[in-house]
Design a protein around this motif. Structure first.
Motif, short mmCIF file in Angstrom:
data_model
loop_
_atom_site.label_atom_id
_atom_site.label_comp_id
_atom_site.label_asym_id
_atom_site.label_seq_id
_atom_site.Cartn_x
_atom_site.Cartn_y
_atom_site.Cartn_z
N LEU A 14 0.84 -1.20 0.00
CA LEU A 14 0.00 0.00 0.00
C LEU A 14 0.87 1.25 0.00
O LEU A 14 0.59 2.21 -0.71
CB LEU A 14 -0.94 -0.01 1.21
CG LEU A 14 -2.13 -0.94 1.09
CD1 LEU A 14 -2.98 -0.86 2.34
CD2 LEU A 14 -2.96 -0.58 -0.13
N ALA A 15 1.96 1.22 0.80
CA ALA A 15 2.84 2.39 0.86
C ALA A 15 3.47 2.66 -0.50
O ALA A 15 3.50 3.80 -0.98
CB ALA A 15 3.91 2.19 1.92
N ILE A 16 3.97 1.59 -1.14
CA ILE A 16 4.60 1.77 -2.45
C ILE A 16 3.57 2.28 -3.46
O ILE A 16 3.82 3.23 -4.22
CB ILE A 16 5.23 0.45 -2.94
CG1 ILE A 16 6.37 0.03 -2.00
CG2 ILE A 16 5.77 0.59 -4.36
CD1 ILE A 16 6.95 -1.33 -2.31
N SER A 17 2.38 1.67 -3.46
CA SER A 17 1.33 2.09 -4.40
C SER A 17 0.97 3.56 -4.19
O SER A 17 0.87 4.33 -5.14
CB SER A 17 0.07 1.25 -4.21
OG SER A 17 0.31 -0.08 -4.52
N LEU A 18 0.81 3.94 -2.91
CA LEU A 18 0.44 5.32 -2.62
C LEU A 18 1.51 6.29 -3.09
O LEU A 18 1.21 7.34 -3.65
CB LEU A 18 0.19 5.50 -1.12
CG LEU A 18 -1.18 5.08 -0.64
CD1 LEU A 18 -1.32 5.28 0.85
CD2 LEU A 18 -2.25 5.89 -1.37
N THR A 19 2.79 5.91 -2.86
CA THR A 19 3.88 6.80 -3.28
C THR A 19 3.84 7.01 -4.78
O THR A 19 3.95 8.15 -5.27
CB THR A 19 5.24 6.19 -2.88
OG1 THR A 19 5.15 5.73 -1.55
CG2 THR A 19 6.34 7.21 -3.01
N ILE A 20 3.68 5.90 -5.53
CA ILE A 20 3.66 6.03 -6.99
C ILE A 20 2.49 6.90 -7.41
O ILE A 20 2.64 7.83 -8.23
CB ILE A 20 3.57 4.65 -7.66
CG1 ILE A 20 4.86 3.87 -7.39
CG2 ILE A 20 3.36 4.79 -9.16
CD1 ILE A 20 4.85 2.49 -7.94
N SER A 21 1.29 6.65 -6.85
CA SER A 21 0.16 7.48 -7.32
C SER A 21 0.33 8.92 -6.91
O SER A 21 -0.09 9.81 -7.65
CB SER A 21 -1.20 6.94 -6.86
OG SER A 21 -1.11 5.97 -5.92
N LEU A 22 0.97 9.16 -5.76
CA LEU A 22 1.20 10.55 -5.34
C LEU A 22 2.08 11.27 -6.36
O LEU A 22 1.74 12.35 -6.84
CB LEU A 22 1.87 10.54 -3.97
CG LEU A 22 1.64 11.78 -3.13
CD1 LEU A 22 0.18 11.87 -2.72
CD2 LEU A 22 2.54 11.77 -1.92
N ILE A 23 3.23 10.64 -6.68
CA ILE A 23 4.16 11.26 -7.64
C ILE A 23 3.46 11.50 -8.97
O ILE A 23 3.50 12.60 -9.54
CB ILE A 23 5.39 10.36 -7.84
CG1 ILE A 23 6.18 10.24 -6.53
CG2 ILE A 23 6.28 10.92 -8.95
CD1 ILE A 23 7.29 9.23 -6.59
N MET A 24 2.76 10.45 -9.45
CA MET A 24 2.16 10.56 -10.77
C MET A 24 1.01 11.56 -10.78
O MET A 24 0.76 12.21 -11.78
CB MET A 24 1.69 9.19 -11.25
CG MET A 24 2.80 8.24 -11.55
SD MET A 24 3.99 8.89 -12.74
CE MET A 24 3.03 8.84 -14.24
N ASN A 25 0.30 11.68 -9.64
CA ASN A 25 -0.79 12.65 -9.60
C ASN A 25 -0.26 14.07 -9.68
O ASN A 25 -0.89 14.94 -10.27
CB ASN A 25 -1.63 12.47 -8.34
CG ASN A 25 -2.63 11.35 -8.51
OD1 ASN A 25 -3.01 11.04 -9.64
ND2 ASN A 25 -3.03 10.74 -7.43
N ILE A 26 0.92 14.29 -9.07
CA ILE A 26 1.54 15.62 -9.19
C ILE A 26 1.86 15.91 -10.65
O ILE A 26 1.54 16.97 -11.19
CB ILE A 26 2.81 15.70 -8.31
CG1 ILE A 26 2.41 15.61 -6.83
CG2 ILE A 26 3.57 16.99 -8.58
CD1 ILE A 26 3.58 15.47 -5.90
N VAL A 27 2.48 14.91 -11.32
CA VAL A 27 2.79 15.06 -12.75
C VAL A 27 1.51 15.34 -13.53
O VAL A 27 1.45 16.25 -14.36
CB VAL A 27 3.48 13.78 -13.27
CG1 VAL A 27 3.69 13.86 -14.78
CG2 VAL A 27 4.79 13.55 -12.56
N ASN A 28 0.48 14.56 -13.22
CA ASN A 28 -0.79 14.70 -13.91
C ASN A 28 -1.35 16.11 -13.77
O ASN A 28 -1.78 16.73 -14.73
CB ASN A 28 -1.78 13.68 -13.32
CG ASN A 28 -2.98 13.50 -14.21
OD1 ASN A 28 -2.91 13.81 -15.40
ND2 ASN A 28 -4.06 13.02 -13.65
#
Lengths: 393, 353
Positions: free
Chosen positions: A371-385
């Motif tokens: 969950l932590a890894i998934s959240l980190t990836i979506s956080l980074i990608m959401n910023i990019v988005n």
């Protein structure tokens, strides 16, 4: 719905929607809590306790992959080894899968009939077979069938390809690197400053004052100058060598070693996710209306400008959200490592579990990490988005 | 840029095989180069595969084990029960296809009923009655394996996850905060972790949290895990389908005086579920592929049987042939399903309003 007013007092409470709502939630909550308590009571009836104290104990098993680990280290350290291995395969996999997917997605739309068909066949085959079957095939039927180390295939570099994996040359740091890294930092800072200045002038004048070439020059020339100034080389190339030791045993010394398990997992994940990313890219590029390209051409944009300024900004808006879920899928799919013996977070947890018998504790550690890894990836990608969305409008 | 005076020239006609070749393969010089390179690549790959398939591969590992791949350790004397189950499914599917456009309501209703009844019937057929029943002796779920197990896991998984998924979707769209939060937590947690960790939970953790007298077979525990996992994805698909139902439908339902429950059951869900069918077929394809993961918890579905076959003494080391065969089987099934899903999408006209 009934309005609150003088006559709302006459509604009996068991028909009052406000009371019913609270009641429904209350009943639901009690049901869930009761289920959990029942499960916990069954658990403790077996005489099991919940404790993480085993994490500080000696693991007494060996891990062959990843950061340094010896059997006298703790369980906590063993878990860390697994997490690092998962992150390593996920990050490298994401980068390579993006590149592969980008090229395949563009190839799929190519006007060249043959290229487009090759891309299509690749995508259809990969998407319609299970990843685990692909991994089994790659590992058992391809990589383990490669020649032994003594007869390793020598690729230019030299890199050695054998059933034990790949050994390739790798740059390593020397003590002189201490003197050189400030130049790298300087180059980076200078490049960032130039980019900011370019942005500002573009906002003010409508055109960038300084050419993009200068940013590139900054990034190359400053480290190069540093290399010449610093005495000796800050980096050296660790070239692997095939050595026959006494007794006829072959060994490769030096270089970076990619184990056969790591190679199989990485290649499998990249090929699999690449096919999905290709479809994402294709859908994104096709979503840009044809009129956009035609209008840009009518205004005299060059082909490069059309792609860079018109098509990509609009396509990326469509591409990025599904791309995020592909990245997450790749990370989650890396847990299949256990089937081919790569020591990722899940495989290490399984070993920890076999040694310590702590099922529930290990389970929560696995869930928490993913969950932590998934959240980190979506956080980074959401910023990019978000940035993409702003740029586009 | 083209010279405007070029417009005066008559357009060159490019038809026929040569025109097509020129247009699609050799038009600017770099395209020709690309074509030649890819052609060389294709010839190389196809030649290598054909050579391997016809000269060096030892296919007897597949031909001798064909039955093992299909039903695994299911007793050979009872194999007719698997065939009978398959026959039921094929007949029902054929009838549904034949009457797909029938305006005749009763026939379609009977078909739906037949489908629902076929589930327990097939279950009993496969599982049998008592240990020493002369007609259909018990075949414990532990020995179900091969393609049979793959199909059972995928079909039961998707069917069982559907009602849970619909409830979860309703819960997530609920205006009651407690229900909404709990459903959201469940869905997002499951979607954030790999299937293998959910299987881990159902295999190793579930027995610890159940009373000691309840013992679930490994297959049942795997089914629990697959269902719980799949339900979260079904919920998201159904939620998407519900979001696609126009607002006016909700408002109209309220205007004619339906309460919340009736509005959902009579107005929203029928339309939402129709929207969702292609997505569910896609999810079924994904689940069908994901069932291979049970090999990690020790079950022998198609891939697991393949792994076991490569360990047979006379066929040791024939991984290429076995996994190639398994991959081809999966490919055929999944390709047909995704093709069907695309047809269905067109037939239902999803996304065309």
């Amino acid at each position: 719905m009934r309005k609150s007013g003088p006559d709302s007092g006459r509604v009996p409470f068991w028909r009052d929607i406000r009371v019913l709502r609270v009641l429904a939630q209350f009943v639901f909550l009690i049901a869930v809590v009761a289920l959990i308590l029942w499960a916990i009571s069954n658990y403790s009836q077996r005489g099991l306790i919940f404790s993480y104290s085993f994490l500080h104990k000696e693991a007494s098993f060996d891990l062959a992959e990843g950061i340094e680990f010896k059997p006298t280290d703790t369980y906590a350290r063993a878990f860390l080894v697994g997490v690092v291995n998962t992150i390593r395969v996920a990050v490298i996999g994401i980068v390579l899968a993006t590149i592969l997917g980008l090229f395949t997605g563009i190839a799929r739309l190519s006007r060249n009939w043959l290229v487009s068909k090759i891309a299509r066949v690749y995508i259809e085959i990969i998407r319609n077979t299970p990843l685990l079957v692909q991994l089994f095939f790659l590992y058992f039927a391809v990589i383990l069938k490669l020649p032994k180390l003594s007869e390793a295939v020598v690729l230019p570099g030299p890199a050695f390809l054998s059933n034990r994996g790949i050994v390739a040359p790798w740059p390593r740091l020397t003590p002189v690197f201490r003197l050189w890294w400030p130049f790298l930092l300087l180059a980076l800072v200078a490049a960032v400053v130039l980019i900011i200045i370019r942005r500002r002038t573009r906002a003010r004048l409508g055109r960038p004052g300084i050419g993009a070439v200068w940013v590139l020059a900054c990034l190359i020339l400053i480290p190069l100058a540093g290399w010449l100034i610093v005495p000796g080389n800050p980096l050296w190339l660790d070239v692997p060598e095939l050595i026959q030791k006494a007794g006829g045993v072959f060994k490769v010394e030096g270089g970076v070693i990619l184990s056969s398990e790591f190679t199989a997992l990485l290649v499998g994940l990249v090929i699999y996710t690449g096919a999905y990313i290709a479809e994402v890219v294709r859908a994104g590029l096709q979503s840009v209306a044809k009129g956009q390209t035609e209008a840009a051409r009518a205004q005299g944009f060059t082909n490069g400008q059309i792609v860079r300024l018109i098509v990509l900004p609009q396509a990326l808006r469509v591409i990025i959200p599904p791309l995020i879920s592909q990245y997450l899928n790749l990370t989650k799919n890396s847990s299949l490592a256990i089937a081919i013996g790569f020591l990722d977070l899940y495989a290490v947890s399984q070993t920890m579990l076999n040694q310590s018998g702590r099922v529930v504790e290990v389970f929560f550690m696995i869930m928490g990490s993913y969950l932590a890894i998934s959240l980190t990836i979506s956080l980074i990608m959401n910023i990019v988005n978000k940035r993409m969305q702003i740029v586009e409008r | 840029m083209t010279d405007p005076f070029d417009m005066e020239m008559p357009p060159r006609v490019e038809i026929g095989v040569l025109g097509w070749l020129k247009n699609n393969l050799f038009s600017p010089w770099y395209n020709a180069l690309l074509t030649v390179v890819s052609l060389a690549f294709v010839i190389f790959v196809v030649r290598a595969i054909l050579r391997w398939a016809f000269f060096s591969a030892r296919w007897e590992v597949v031909t001798t084990n064909l039955k093992v791949f299909m039903i695994g350790r299911y007793p050979a004397a009872e194999a007719w029960r698997v065939i009978a189950s398959l026959a039921i499914v094929v007949v029902l599917a054929g009838l549904s296809w034949a009457f797909r456009k029938a305006k005749d309501r009763p026939i379609r209703r009977w078909l739906v009923l037949a489908w629902i009844v076929s589930f327990p019937v097939i279950g009993i057929l496969l599982r049998g009655f008592g240990e020493d029943n002369p007609f259909m002796p018990r075949v414990s779920a532990e020995v179900w394996s091969g393609l049979l197990l793959t199909l059972v896991l995928a079909i039961v998984g998707i069917a069982a996850s559907f009602p849970i998924g619909v409830l979860m979707a309703l819960g997530r769209r609920s205006r009651l905060p407690v229900i909404k939060i709990l459903c959201t937590i469940y869905i997002e947690t499951i979607r954030g972790v790999p299937l293998i960790s959910v299987l881990f939970m159902s295999q190793l953790m579930l027995p610890l949290f159940l009373p000691p007298h309840i013992r679930l077979a490994t297959v049942m525990r795997a089914l629990v895990g697959i269902t719980l996992f799949s339900a979260a994805y079904t919920a998201e698909n159904v939620r998407g389908g519900m979001a696609a139902v126009p607002r006016g439908q909700y408002e109209a339902a309220q205007a004619v005086g339906l309460n919340k429950a009736l509005m959902m059951i009579l107005i929203v869900l029928p339309q939402a579920l129709r929207n969702v069918i292609p997505a569910i077929v896609g999810q079924f394809t994904a689940l069908f592929k994901d069932t291979t993961l049970v090999v990690i918890v020790g079950l022998l579905e198609l891939l697991g049987i393949g792994k076991a076959v490569t360990g047979q003494r006379q066929f040791i080391g024939l991984h290429q042939e076995v996994y190639f065969f398994v991959a081809v089987l999966f490919f055929i099934c999944c390709f047909l399903m995704s093709y069907g899903s695309r047809r269905l999408e067109k037939a239902l006209g999803v996304g065309e309003r």
